[in-house]
Every structure is written in structure tokens, then in C-alpha cells.
Design a protein around this motif. Structure first.
Motif, mmCIF file in Angstrom:
data_model
loop_
_atom_site.group_PDB
_atom_site.id
_atom_site.type_symbol
_atom_site.label_atom_id
_atom_site.label_comp_id
_atom_site.label_asym_id
_atom_site.label_seq_id
_atom_site.Cartn_x
_atom_site.Cartn_y
_atom_site.Cartn_z
ATOM 1 N N ARG A 1 -3.716 -7.839 5.635
ATOM 2 C CA ARG A 1 -4.970 -8.045 6.369
ATOM 3 C C ARG A 1 -4.913 -7.352 7.726
ATOM 4 O O ARG A 1 -3.998 -7.618 8.520
ATOM 5 C CB ARG A 1 -5.201 -9.545 6.555
ATOM 6 C CG ARG A 1 -6.568 -9.869 7.071
ATOM 7 C CD ARG A 1 -6.900 -11.320 6.734
ATOM 8 N NE ARG A 1 -8.081 -11.722 7.475
ATOM 9 C CZ ARG A 1 -8.551 -12.966 7.494
ATOM 10 N NH1 ARG A 1 -7.932 -13.919 6.813
ATOM 11 N NH2 ARG A 1 -9.632 -13.265 8.186
ATOM 12 N N SER B 1 -6.302 -13.345 2.023
ATOM 13 C CA SER B 1 -6.819 -11.977 1.936
ATOM 14 C C SER B 1 -6.806 -11.532 0.483
ATOM 15 O O SER B 1 -5.921 -11.926 -0.273
ATOM 16 C CB SER B 1 -5.948 -11.020 2.768
ATOM 17 O OG SER B 1 -6.393 -9.698 2.601
ATOM 18 N N MET C 1 -6.706 -8.344 -0.162
ATOM 19 C CA MET C 1 -6.174 -6.982 -0.098
ATOM 20 C C MET C 1 -4.649 -6.981 -0.199
ATOM 21 O O MET C 1 -4.000 -7.889 0.324
ATOM 22 C CB MET C 1 -6.598 -6.366 1.236
ATOM 23 C CG MET C 1 -6.770 -4.865 1.175
ATOM 24 S SD MET C 1 -7.173 -4.205 2.789
ATOM 25 C CE MET C 1 -8.850 -4.662 2.972
ATOM 26 N N LEU D 1 -4.909 2.700 1.677
ATOM 27 C CA LEU D 1 -6.067 1.813 1.813
ATOM 28 C C LEU D 1 -7.260 2.559 2.434
ATOM 29 O O LEU D 1 -8.107 1.953 3.094
ATOM 30 C CB LEU D 1 -5.683 0.590 2.645
ATOM 31 C CG LEU D 1 -4.639 -0.329 1.973
ATOM 32 C CD1 LEU D 1 -4.187 -1.437 2.922
ATOM 33 C CD2 LEU D 1 -5.190 -0.935 0.683
ATOM 34 N N GLU E 1 -9.916 3.736 1.126
ATOM 35 C CA GLU E 1 -11.227 3.285 0.637
ATOM 36 C C GLU E 1 -11.597 1.913 1.191
ATOM 37 O O GLU E 1 -12.709 1.426 0.974
ATOM 38 C CB GLU E 1 -11.257 3.290 -0.894
ATOM 39 C CG GLU E 1 -11.303 4.707 -1.491
ATOM 40 C CD GLU E 1 -10.066 5.539 -1.189
ATOM 41 O OE1 GLU E 1 -8.950 4.989 -1.249
ATOM 42 O OE2 GLU E 1 -10.215 6.730 -0.860
ATOM 43 N N TYR E 2 -10.659 1.266 1.865
ATOM 44 C CA TYR E 2 -10.952 -0.029 2.503
ATOM 45 C C TYR E 2 -11.120 0.140 4.009
ATOM 46 O O TYR E 2 -11.041 -0.831 4.755
ATOM 47 C CB TYR E 2 -9.818 -1.022 2.211
ATOM 48 C CG TYR E 2 -9.663 -1.328 0.741
ATOM 49 C CD1 TYR E 2 -10.271 -2.447 0.178
ATOM 50 C CD2 TYR E 2 -8.930 -0.475 -0.084
ATOM 51 C CE1 TYR E 2 -10.144 -2.716 -1.174
ATOM 52 C CE2 TYR E 2 -8.798 -0.742 -1.443
ATOM 53 C CZ TYR E 2 -9.412 -1.864 -1.983
ATOM 54 O OH TYR E 2 -9.284 -2.128 -3.312
#
Ligand code: BDP
Length: 597
Positions: free
Chosen positions: A22, A40, A42, A54, A56-57
Motif C-alpha cells: 500500500r 489492501s 494490492m 505497479l 498500471e496502479y
């Protein structure tokens, strides 16, 4: 600082894998108690950098804090033992909690840190490890931070890079090397320092241990050839010397390693064992030459980066094996860990393959307008950690204490303060390790009267005539380079190493005349430099910048990557790679060797 290992006395758990992740740009995790656990969806793979992983996040250009969490099963047989938690690197700052207790804090860039955690775990159960990592630098760090304000204040807004960073490489963040839990007995070896000397055909090996063991515990060291020495521990220390007759010395052509076994015995009970691959060799600088085992060496190789798509800066063993294969193919004998210490795996592999390493501290672009006592303290503490980690590697032949300080050419660089700074850094290095020479990579803007030159053993320069200056004009560039080598040689009776020179090159771009960015220009540029440097009597090496293309922060002068690699980022050769292979197939000839004949 010993790398964790598994043997008859020690066991380990590798915590690599998918950690809960996170990002925490506002630092709320500290007040909301994330150190005991957080929610989280993720994940982030460890070891790995978070950026491309990451992307795309929204994490590609993220600079700030992030939290990692892993619940890891602690084996039953860890009960009653000393348990060491070791984080290989978490860039650039980190805090670690085990089951909610803060066990470690780290501000040393790109190096391991550890904590004894047996009081915070319950073997036979899971332990929760939470790590806060931030890839933000700070002004007093040995790689100082920059912000948008810095560029505005200095009226250099066109120099702004995004993410804001002064160094010309991407500020990858995350846990980039393994997290390991190691169990050992309460009586154990904390550290080993092995130094070697050559006495005729005999190898002299000294092994000094720092131990957690009562006085009188037996410290025993053996080698595969049957050599053994032992002594009683006194006050947490023990030291023995062994002699290896008809010794196979470690060299580039025969990188022979001896598996040294260090043990602690309490009566007939083996309390600890640690196996270390050592190489018997001697490195020396005498006059203007560098010697390995009494033979002069000329270094041919590269400045590199730990950088690869998706992995970012994380340890990547297949890539490591490939890179060493490419270095062998091209005829390189050495590289510099520009611009930070690399993963231990890489040094182990250099030990095995006979590649020489200049180990560089994570210090890039020190700005002498803001260097403070805190910076020097950070420099010294980093030296402590880096030398503790890397001192036993035969491949490490030299320490590079910084890259391109005074990068902006600031007037403050040529001052007594700078003399005092480099003297303090070099004194500290020598106090920790007298067996390896010291260098530092000087930047073109400071020129050849760098205060640091007075304190280092080997003078190193990074030069880009024919690229940033005198673009497309290799005759002028070559003449300037030669004049500068002569000027340094006139002032200092020391070896000179050209640690960087190179040209950005777009693979597939060609021209019949000298043209920046083409494959022909890069090949000619590198050939011009190599010929001039190899013909200079003070020169001890050429390290091309760079081995492979690598990601940088965003700036109009970089097309995603710094393209100075002789291989692309995915390791395809450019024309310069074939040129180097051809040149490096011809043995170096010392220009001074023919004198007087
Ligand atoms: C030098 C730096 C290196 C850069 C290189 C370049 O030491 O990190 O990547 O120049 O400009 O100044 O390519």
C-alpha cells in the motif's frame, strides 16, 4: 556482515514472494497503526521495484512511502534460537516491525540491514513482518535530494526531471533484494574478516571473527586442502592465520576459490559453522600502476546499472548470468557498481568468474553548497556498512567513494572544506580496509584539479568530449582528452582510470559521416577514447559508459532511457559491442614497457 546461510548449524526462511502493498503518500500509516497490519488489495513482488511492476496502479513515478506486509510461518525448530531478520536492501529509507514491534530502522542506501528478532516471534506460528519503505532522498544524504523548488531557485527549470532526482538513473523504490530470516545458536559467529597475502608460492590467510560466545570457546578454521588453525575466543574476538603451500591464487584466468569453514566448538559440541568462499590474492597500487598478485593489470570494462524492464533495480539472477556471459563475449575483465553497491549475488558471481569489481558507494552528485557534517556522517556510516558487507570478496579490488561530486561545478567545491571532506572519507576507508585502493569518479565540470585527487590512490575521471561538448567532432574530443590525461599525470604520480565515456545511440540508426546517436558514431567514439587511453603511460583502464541502456527520470534529453549502452536494455548488441570485442581481443600493451629498448 555475513550473508545468511543454511548449514548444519544454521537454517533460513526466504520471505520472497507476493507481499501485501500500500502506497502512503501522506504518511497516514504511522498514525493509523499500519505497523501492526493494514488492508489492501494490492501486492508487490519481493524482491522487485514497485515502479514498472505497479505502473498500471499509478506507481510508475511514485516517490514516497509505501508499506509491505507478509505473514510468514516460522519453523518450530527456530524455537530457543537466535533469529536474525535481514533485509537485503529497501531503497532508500525503511522501518521494520515484527508482530507490531519496531525492530529496525535504516537510512543507508542500497545496503542490507538486520535485527535480532527471536523475542518477537513464536516459532510454530506465523510472524507478521511489516516494512515501510520510502524512495525519497533527503538533503544531507550522500546522494542529495532535489525538488521542483531546487530547480526554480537555481533558475535551472529546464533541468527538471520527473520524478525529481539529480542522478541520471531512475529512482526505483521498493524491497529490491531478499528478506531472510536466519536461525542460529545463541553461541554464533557474528562476523568474519578474511584477508590474504602472498608469500612466494604460499598463500597466507588471516581470519578474524567477532563472535557471541563465552571466553574459551574454540574458534576453528579449516580449508579444503587440510589446513587447520584454532584458538580460544577472548572478549568476543578470535583470530587465526593459515598458510596454504603451493597455493592456487585467485586471478582473472584462474578464479580459484577455497571453501573456508569457520566453526565455534564448546567442548565436543559444534555451536556454529559458517562457510565462506575466499580467494587468495593481493591488490596493490605502486607508482602509476595497479597490480594483481604482483602483475600489472589494465582494466577493460564498463559502468553498469542494476536495471531491467519490470524488475527495475531488483536482483535478477538470469540477467546476471547473461550479463557476465556478454562481458566474457566482449572481452571485458571488470566493471564498476555504478552508482551504488550491487546485490551480493553479483559479487559472488564475479568471485566465481574472475571479473574485477570497483565497488562504488551510493553517493552521486554531492552538492558542496549544502554538504554538512550530517552528510559526512552518512558517508562514514555507509562506508562502514558497505565494507562490512563486501570486504571478503576477492573480486572487489577497489572502493569508489563517490560519483561526480561537484556536479554543477559549484565554486564551493574547490575549497578547504572539500579537501577536509575527502581526506576524512579516505582516512575512514583506510581505517576500515588497508588492502584495497580508493578511487572517486571526477566530473568534467570540476576538471583536473579536483581536491579529491590528493587523497585517493587511483584518479578516476568521467569524460564526454565528443558528446556533451564538441558534439560530432572526435578529433577535437580526442585531443582534449589526451591533453587532460597529460595535465593530471604532470600533477600526480598516480594511476588514472577513465571510468566513464560514451555516446547515446539509437540501435538501428546509421550515417556515413560522424553523426550523434548513430551506431557508427558510438563505435568510433569508443574506439577513439580506448586508443588514446591505452596509449597513455598513466592510464590503468577504460570503463565504457554504459554496458546497457537504462531507465532514467523523464527529461527532454533522454528518450525514456539513457541510450549509452553498447547493449540495448534487453541486451541486443549495438555496433560498438562488436568494435569493442575486436579491440579487446588484442592484449593490452603497456606503452611504458617498451621504453629504453
Ligand atoms: C555522468 C554520470 C552518469 C550519467 C552519464 C551520462 O556519472 O550517471 O548517466 O554522465 O550523462 O555524468 O550519460
Amino acid at each position: 556482515m555475513l550473508y545468511p546461510q543454511r548449514n548444519v548449524c544454521r537454517d533460513l526462511v526466504d520471505c520472497s514472494g507476493l507481499w501485501r502493498f500500500r502506497a502512503d503518500p501522506d504518511g497516514v500509516g504511522f498514525t493509523e497503526g499500519w505497523s501492526t497490519g493494514f488492508e489492501s488489495d494490492m501486492v508487490c513482488a519481493v524482491p522487485g521495484s514497485w515502479n514498472e511492476q505497479l505502473q498500471e496502479y499509478g506507481l510508475m513515478n511514485y516517490v514516497g512511502g509505501a508499506w509491505y506486509q507478509m505473514d510468514i510461518f516460522v519453523p518450530v525448530h527456530f524455537a530457543g534460537r537466535t533469529v536474525r531478520l535481514r533485509v537485503g536492501s529497501a531503497d532508500f529509507q525503511a522501518k521494520v516491525w515484527v508482530n507490531g514491534t519496531l525492530v529496525a530502522e535504516n537510512d543507508i542506501l542500497s545496503l542490507p540491514f538486520e535485527a535480532m528478532v527471536e523475542d518477537h516471534i513464536a516459532p510454530g506460528n506465523k510472524a507478521r513482518i511489516v516494512i515501510w519503505v520510502s524512495n525519497a532522498l533527503w538533503p544531507d544524504a550522500i546522494t542529495p535530494s532535489v525538488t521542483l523548488d531546487t530547480y526554480v531557485r537555481e533558475e535551472r527549470i529546464r533541468d527538471e526531471q520527473f520524478p525529481a532526482t539529480r542522478p541520471d538513473f531512475f529512482p526505483f523504490g521498493g524491497i529490491q533484494r531478499p528478506v531472510l530470516l536466519e536461525a542460529m545458536n545463541a553461541v554464533h559467529i557474528d562476523d568474519l574478516t578474511v584477508t590474504t597475502e602472498i608469500d612466494g608460492t604460499t598463500g597466507v590467510v588471516s581470519a578474524e571473527a567477532a563472535v557471541s560466545a563465552p571466553d574459551g570457546t574454540l574458534f576453528r578454521v579449516s580449508l579444503p586442502g587440510g589446513e587447520v588453525a584454532e584458538t580460544a575466543v577472548w572478549s568476543g574476538n578470535a583470530m587465526v592465520t593459515l598458510r596454504i603451500g603451493n597455493c592456487r591464487f585467485w586471478s582473472m584466468t584462474d578464479p580459484h576459490l577455497h571453501a573456508l569453514k569457520a566453526e565455534l566448538w564448546q567442548a565436543s559440541l559444534l555451536a556454529d559453522q559458517y562457510e565462506l568462499n575466499i580467494g587468495v590474492r593481493e591488490v596493490k597500487v605502486v607508482g602509476k600502476r595497479l597490480y594483481l598478485n604482483g602483475e600489472p593489470v589494465f582494466l577493460r570494462g564498463f559502468g553498469k546499472h542494476e536495471d531491467f524492464p519490470v524488475h527495475g533495480r531488483a536482483v535478477n539472477q538470469p540477467l546476471m548470468v547473461k550479463d557476465f556471459g556478454l562481458m566474457k563475449w566482449i572481452g571485458a575483465n571488470s566493471f564498476r557498481t555504478s552508482h551504488y553497491p550491487y546485490a551480493e549475488d553479483i559479487l559472488d558471481y564475479a568471485d566465481r568468474t574472475g571479473v574485477l569489481v570497483i565497488s562504488e558507494l551510493p553517493s552521486v552528485n554531492l552538492d558542496f553548497r549544502i554538504v554538512s557534517d550530517a552528510t559526512l556522517d552518512h558517508h562514514r556510516r555507509t562506508l562502514d556498512r558497505q565494507i562490512a558487507r563486501d570486504k571478503n570478496h576477492p573480486s572487489v579490488i577497489m572502493w569508489s567513494v563517490a560519483n561526480e561530486p561537484g556536479y554543477l561545478g559549484e565554486a564551493e567545491y574547490k575549497s578547504d572544506k572539500t579537501h577536509a571532506y575527502w581526506k576524512a572519507v579516505c582516512d575512514h576507508t583506510r581505517a576500515l580496509d588497508v588492502t584495497r585502493p580508493i578511487t572517486m569518479a571526477n566530473v568534467g565540470r570540476i576538471g583536473h584539479d579536483d581536491p579529491a585527487f590528493h587523497y585517493v590512490d587511483v584518479i578516476s575521471i568521467n569524460r564526454y568530449y565528443g558528446w556533451y561538448d564538441m558534439p560530432g567532432q572526435l578529433d577535437r574530443a580526442g585531443a582534449r582528452l589526451k591533453a587532460e590525461l597529460d595535465a593530471i599525470a604532470a600533477d600526480h604520480d598516480k594511476p588514472i582510470m577513465v571510468l566513464e565515456f560514451g555516446a547515446d545511440t539509437v540501435a538501428g540508426l546509421h550515417s556515413t559521416t560522424d553523426q550523434l546517436f548513430t551506431e557508427e558514431y558510438q563505435a568510433d567514439f569508443i574506439e577513439t577514447y580506448c586508443r588514446i587511453i591505452e596509449a597513455h603511460p598513466n592510464a590503468i583502464g577504460t570503463h565504457v559508459w554504459n554496458f546497457a541502456d537504462f531507465r532514467t527520470s523523464q527529461h527532454h534529453r533522454r528518450v525514456v532511457l539513457n541510450l549509452k549502452g553498447v547493449f540495448t536494455r534487453t541486451r541486443d548488441p549495438k555496433r560498438a559491442a562488436f568494435k569493442l570485442r575486436e579491440m579487446w581481443a588484442v592484449p593490452y600493451r603497456d606503452p611504458a614497457a617498451g621504453e629504453g629498448k
